[in-house]
Design an enzyme around this catalytic site. Structure first.
Site, PDB file in Angstrom:
ATOM      1  N   LYS A   1     -16.294   5.636  -9.107  1.00  0.00           N
ATOM      2  CA  LYS A   1     -15.036   5.086  -8.562  1.00  0.00           C
ATOM      3  C   LYS A   1     -15.431   3.852  -7.758  1.00  0.00           C
ATOM      4  CE  LYS A   1     -11.278   6.381  -5.357  1.00  0.00           C
ATOM      5  NZ  LYS A   1     -10.818   7.465  -4.485  1.00  0.00           N
ATOM      6  N   TRP A   2     -14.993   2.699  -8.227  1.00  0.00           N
ATOM      7  CA  TRP A   2     -15.374   1.403  -7.642  1.00  0.00           C
ATOM      8  C   TRP A   2     -14.220   0.930  -6.751  1.00  0.00           C
ATOM      9  CZ3 TRP A   2     -19.618  -1.970  -9.265  1.00  0.00           C
ATOM     10  CH2 TRP A   2     -19.556  -3.252  -8.702  1.00  0.00           C
ATOM     11  N   ASP A   3     -14.431   1.033  -5.444  1.00  0.00           N
ATOM     12  CA  ASP A   3     -13.335   0.752  -4.516  1.00  0.00           C
ATOM     13  C   ASP A   3     -13.446  -0.654  -3.929  1.00  0.00           C
ATOM     14  OD1 ASP A   3     -11.067   1.290  -3.027  1.00  0.00           O
ATOM     15  OD2 ASP A   3     -11.846   3.154  -2.189  1.00  0.00           O
ATOM     16  N   MET A   4     -12.369  -1.140  -3.332  1.00  0.00           N
ATOM     17  CA  MET A   4     -12.335  -2.464  -2.706  1.00  0.00           C
ATOM     18  C   MET A   4     -11.185  -2.424  -1.701  1.00  0.00           C
ATOM     19  SD  MET A   4     -11.171  -5.648  -2.358  1.00  0.00           S
ATOM     20  CE  MET A   4     -11.741  -7.312  -2.347  1.00  0.00           C
ATOM     21  N   ASN A   5     -11.531  -2.298  -0.423  1.00  0.00           N
ATOM     22  CA  ASN A   5     -10.497  -1.895   0.529  1.00  0.00           C
ATOM     23  C   ASN A   5     -10.019  -2.932   1.531  1.00  0.00           C
ATOM     24  OD1 ASN A   5      -9.728   0.760  -0.171  1.00  0.00           O
ATOM     25  ND2 ASN A   5     -11.757   1.448   0.414  1.00  0.00           N
TER      26      ASN A   5
ATOM     27  N   ASP B   1     -15.967   8.661  -0.493  1.00  0.00           N
ATOM     28  CA  ASP B   1     -16.543   7.919   0.629  1.00  0.00           C
ATOM     29  C   ASP B   1     -17.264   8.843   1.624  1.00  0.00           C
ATOM     30  OD1 ASP B   1     -17.060   5.989   2.446  1.00  0.00           O
ATOM     31  OD2 ASP B   1     -14.974   5.442   2.842  1.00  0.00           O
TER      32      ASP B   1
ATOM     33  N   TRP C   1       0.849  -1.184   0.000  1.00  0.00           N
ATOM     34  CA  TRP C   1       0.000   0.000   0.000  1.00  0.00           C
ATOM     35  C   TRP C   1       0.895   1.248   0.000  1.00  0.00           C
ATOM     36  CZ3 TRP C   1      -1.258   3.582   4.184  1.00  0.00           C
ATOM     37  CH2 TRP C   1      -2.244   4.510   3.798  1.00  0.00           C
TER      38      TRP C   1
ATOM     39  N   ASP D   1      -2.852   5.273  -3.537  1.00  0.00           N
ATOM     40  CA  ASP D   1      -3.290   6.299  -2.575  1.00  0.00           C
ATOM     41  C   ASP D   1      -2.158   7.280  -2.301  1.00  0.00           C
ATOM     42  OD1 ASP D   1      -5.837   5.472  -2.287  1.00  0.00           O
ATOM     43  OD2 ASP D   1      -5.567   4.447  -0.372  1.00  0.00           O
TER      44      ASP D   1
ATOM     45  N   CYS E   1     -10.474   0.795  -8.115  1.00  0.00           N
ATOM     46  CA  CYS E   1      -9.577   1.229  -7.045  1.00  0.00           C
ATOM     47  C   CYS E   1      -9.602   0.127  -6.004  1.00  0.00           C
ATOM     48  CB  CYS E   1     -10.143   2.536  -6.477  1.00  0.00           C
ATOM     49  SG  CYS E   1      -9.348   3.102  -4.974  1.00  0.00           S
TER      50      CYS E   1
HETATM   51  C1  GLA Z   1      -9.505   3.960  -0.355  1.00  0.00           C
HETATM   52  C2  GLA Z   1      -9.241   4.678  -1.658  1.00  0.00           C
HETATM   53  C3  GLA Z   1      -9.177   6.162  -1.418  1.00  0.00           C
HETATM   54  C4  GLA Z   1     -10.494   6.625  -0.813  1.00  0.00           C
HETATM   55  C5  GLA Z   1     -10.794   5.839   0.446  1.00  0.00           C
HETATM   56  C6  GLA Z   1     -12.191   6.137   0.963  1.00  0.00           C
HETATM   57  O1  GLA Z   1      -8.435   4.068   0.513  1.00  0.00           O
HETATM   58  O2  GLA Z   1      -8.064   4.213  -2.244  1.00  0.00           O
HETATM   59  O3  GLA Z   1      -8.924   6.854  -2.607  1.00  0.00           O
HETATM   60  O4  GLA Z   1     -11.517   6.463  -1.756  1.00  0.00           O
HETATM   61  O5  GLA Z   1     -10.697   4.440   0.229  1.00  0.00           O
HETATM   62  O6  GLA Z   1     -12.505   5.424   2.088  1.00  0.00           O
END
Ligand code: GLA
Length: 781
Positions: free
Chosen positions: A476-480, A367, A199, A548, A526
């Site tokens: 923006k399709w995120d996956m964290n 978010d 990361w 990020d 993302c």
């Molecule tokens: C991830 C994404 C960021 C942002 C946050 C929001 O970390 O990479 O760009 O969108 O989530 O929680």
């Protein structure tokens, strides 16, 4: 081109490469050659070296094929149990407990074009752009077929490969390992490059010399990951960016993958790529087919840039959806680093108004807009507006943004569920977790079980509703988080090891449906930045949030490494505030921009707090980007100088008549020697006009020294100094001249000398720590 001789030699050729195979006497498929193009002939037998006497303790394949051992024979499929002791590319087990497989030639088929892979992303072609060869092998003892597919993209110097297993028997067959590609080279004089990281430090270039043993990259995280990108490059020693031979292998898959290179004691090198066999087992019922993802292979004798060009063109023309090909991407503002979770409609509208004045075209609400989401502990799954923050809902906000003159975009993280959410109350069984264990969290959240069709249907419906109501032009399709506690409530106990791959099939199905239903929406994928930057995601979503980390120095390395495979038209790149939120580093606003324009430009900072200096500079930056957008997004990209082992990074992007060069310095070097940049891709017979981009310094970067040149004396950090710093644009020294393409490529672009500590005049090129310059070259008539 595919040429097949009577003796069953298969010559796949592209414009500059040849890939040659042959059906051996034993009926295995032998691999004869991959590399620089060689002429067509009827017989390439001499390319295959083998031993003619017994090889000590080797295992002979059969009594008929005397002294023939699979261990020293380069083949297209490596299987276990008949004397090949290298890593097998396929491992099956059968009802009687046996694990021996032996796939022998049965037939082949050739057709124009390329068929899509079922349920998986795959490169596409029309009848003219590719030809496909399918070779069917059969193991008659267990009645299982193996179909190897090779699609040849002549113009692109690309060959794609994938494998299908078909159970023709009457009993279940277990697949323990199935690699999409197996390629054996008869020597091991290679360097291996992988793109590794973590990361906020994704896809750094990692180069090592091959030696005996097995080297492996993989992901067990459920995503392709920033730890190891699903890519490997083998290059001959001394290969550089523009010279030397290299091979690229990239897996079009976004889940658990494995890539390995083995050098055996006879210096034979075996490279494989595919789904990670770790925690994988697939039950193949009678008549069932298992389809592997595809590997995109390329070869170039023009160095690493040559390999990257092949990949960039291929991704832009055969992976990214037709609708988005060569289409201008908008300059966006994202509110994440500006507000994090702390915003409301008023604040967002204020940001949008200011951004619009600067020339920004799209507002992306990140978010925190839904459920009770004021931090990252709740509400994932509750995809309805937080009315406290957005009293007029998404519709109301979207209208306001549109009225300002900007498009509206939104952030979602659909694959996730928070325990504290309405969705979890209704469907706790939809989360991936083991019923007998306390679950482990990642960013306080769990993953939805996309093996479950009901979950996929639910997500399709709820997201469709959000997208329609908010009239978004961008998502923006995120996956964290990475996977843990793998267990699906919809799979029987003997199929739990299918979870990771079934999850990917569920995700791909959802993305297929959504992108079909909303073809006009620009999706950017993302995963905590670049934790899932791969060709699989690019098939559905034409751009990816690269990292990020938006610090301008770190980004040089991240974007440099990423560009080994992925074109700049796929890399989201933003200008953000200083000190950097990721590394607390202060870099000049011009450098943040100069790096971000070699990607898809965005801004991610509180534009309502900008000084007049910053506003004026940003307006100029945006105008420059708009003027050169097509070149910057879709030009031919070349890396010239690597940040991994030097103080200077240089890259350039070109179309037929224009070129933009980015040149960046890490630290100021005292009393430095002269610098020049040898350019590539110019016309040696033409002359060029070269102009540095108009750039500005904040006078504060000179400290007290400003008094040496300023007619008005200023106390450092006093009111006057602050006033001047906030408002005055101190223009960096311009470089403008003319030179021939031949001079610029062979002698180099001769840069002015830098600050040497004895004064300042119009002819020096002041860079400073983290300084940079951008140059435009235009061909003269
Ligand atoms: C991830 C994404 C960021 C942002 C946050 C929001 O970390 O990479 O760009 O969108 O989530 O929680």
């Amino acid at each position: 081109m595919i040429k097949i001789t009577d003796q069953l030699e298969f010559h796949l050729s592209t414009k500059n490469t040849s890939y040659i195979m042959k059906i051996l006497d034993s009926k295995h498929i032998g691999h004869l050659y991959y590399g620089r193009k060689i002429r067509e002939k009827n017989n390439y037998d001499h390319l295959l070296q083998n031993y003619t006497l017994p090889l000590g303790n080797a295992t002979d394949y059969s009594t008929e094929t005397k002294h023939f051992t699979l261990d020293s024979t380069p083949v297209e499929v490596g299987s276990y149990g008949k004397g090949d002791y290298k890593q097998p590319s396929i491992e099956l087990s059968y009802k009687d407990g046996s694990t021996v497989s032996d796939f022998l030639y049965q037939s082949y088929d050739v057709y124009d074009g390329k068929r899509n892979l079922e349920g998986l992303p795959s490169s596409f072609a029309n009848e003219d752009s590719a030809k496909t060869l399918e070779i069917t092998l059969y193991d008659s003892i267990v009645n299982v077929s193996l179909v190897l597919s090779y699609s040849v993209f002549y113009e692109k110097d690309i060959i794609t490969r994938h494998v299908k297993v078909i159970n023709d028997s009457k009993e279940d067959v277990m697949i323990n390992k199935i690699m999409s590609c197996n390629i054996d080279f008869q020597d091991s004089k290679f360097d291996l490059i992988t793109l590794d990281g973590k990361w906020i430090k994704e896809r750094h270039i990692n180069k090592k010399q091959l030696s005996e043993g097995i080297f492996m990259i993989d992901s067990k995280r459920g995503v392709s990951s920033s730890t190891h990108n699903p890519f490997m490059c083998l290059s001959r020693p001394l290969t550089t960016e523009s010279n030397g031979e290299c091979y690229g292998f990239s897996l079009m898959y976004s889940g658990n993958h494995q890539g390995s290179v083995e050098v055996n004691p006879h210096q034979l090198t075996r490279l494989q790529m595919g789904i990670n066999p770790f925690d994988f087992m697939w039950t193949l019922k009678p008549t069932d087919i298992f389809q592997s993802p595809e590997v995109v292979m390329t070869f170039s004798s023009d160095g690493y840039n040559g390999m990257s060009h092949n990949y960039h063109d291929f991704i832009n023309e055969h992976i990214v959806a037709l609708h988005w090909q060569k289409k201008s991407r908008p300059i966006l503002i994202n509110n994440w680093e500006a507000t994090y979770f702390d915003f409301d409609e008023k604040k967002i509208v204020k940001l949008a108004k200011e951004a619009h004045k600067l020339g920004i075209e799209l507002f992306v609400l990140d978010d925190g807009w839904f459920g009770k989401r004021n931090d990252d502990t709740t509400s994932l799954g509750d995809w309805f507006e937080n009315k406290k923050k957005l009293p007029n809902g998404l519709e109301g906000l979207s209208k306001k943004i549109n009225d300002i003159g900007m498009d509206f975009g939104i952030w979602v993280e659909p694959e996730m569920i928070s325990v504290e959410s309405e969705l979890y109350k209704k469907h706790p069984d939809w989360a991936i977790k083991n019923p007998n264990r306390e679950v482990s969290f990642g960013r306080n959240q769990l993953i939805l079980d996309l093996c479950n069709d009901e979950v996929v249907e639910y997500l399709f419906d709820i997201l469709s509703d959000v997208f329609k109501r908010s009239k978004v032009k961008y998502v923006k399709w995120d996956m964290n988080r990475n996977f843990s506690d793998a267990y699906s409530n919809v799979l029987p106990s003997n199929r739990q090891k299918e979870l990771n791959h079934r999850y990917m099939l569920g995700l791909y199905n959802l993305l297929e449906k959504l992108t079909k239903a909303f073809p006009e929406i620009l999706f950017e994928s993302c995963a905590s930045g670049g934790n899932r930057f791969d060709m699989g995601m690019l098939y559905y979503m034409p751009q990816t949030w690269t990292s990020d980390n938006t610090d301008a120095l770190e980004r040089q390395m991240i974007q440099y490494g990423t560009s080994m495979v992925y074109p700049i038209s796929t890399m989201g790149a933003h200008v953000s505030a200083i000190p950097s939120h990721q590394v607390l580093r202060n870099t000049p606003i011009e450098t943040r921009y100069n790096v971000a324009i070699f990607g898809l430009l965005g801004y991610e900072l509180d534009v309502t707090k900008l000084s007049n200096f910053e506003k004026k500079v940003i307006i100029k930056q945006i105008n420059y980007y708009k003027k050169h957008r097509q070149l910057l997004q879709y030009g031919r990209f070349n890396r010239l100088n690597t940040p991994f082992d030097s103080n200077i990074t240089t890259w350039m992007v070109s179309n037929k008549t224009q070129h933009i060069i980015g040149n960046y310095q890490k630290l100021q070097v005292p009393n430095e020697g002269f610098e020049s940049i040898r350019l590539v891709g110019l016309n040696p017979d033409k002359d060029y006009e070269i102009n540095s981009r108009e750039q500005y310094f904040n006078v504060k970067s000179f400290g007290d020294l400003i008094n040496q040149v300023s007619p008005v004396k200023m106390k450092e950090n006093g009111i006057v100094h602050q006033l001047v710093s906030d408002n005055y644009l101190f223009e960096a020294n311009k470089e403008s001249f003319e030179a021939g393409g031949d001079e610029l490529m062979y002698a180099g672009l001769k840069l002015k000398h830098q600050f040497i500590g004895t004064g300042y005049n119009e002819s020096l090129r002041h860079m400073g720590d983290f300084g940079s310059r951008v140059y435009l070259l235009e061909e003269k008539n």
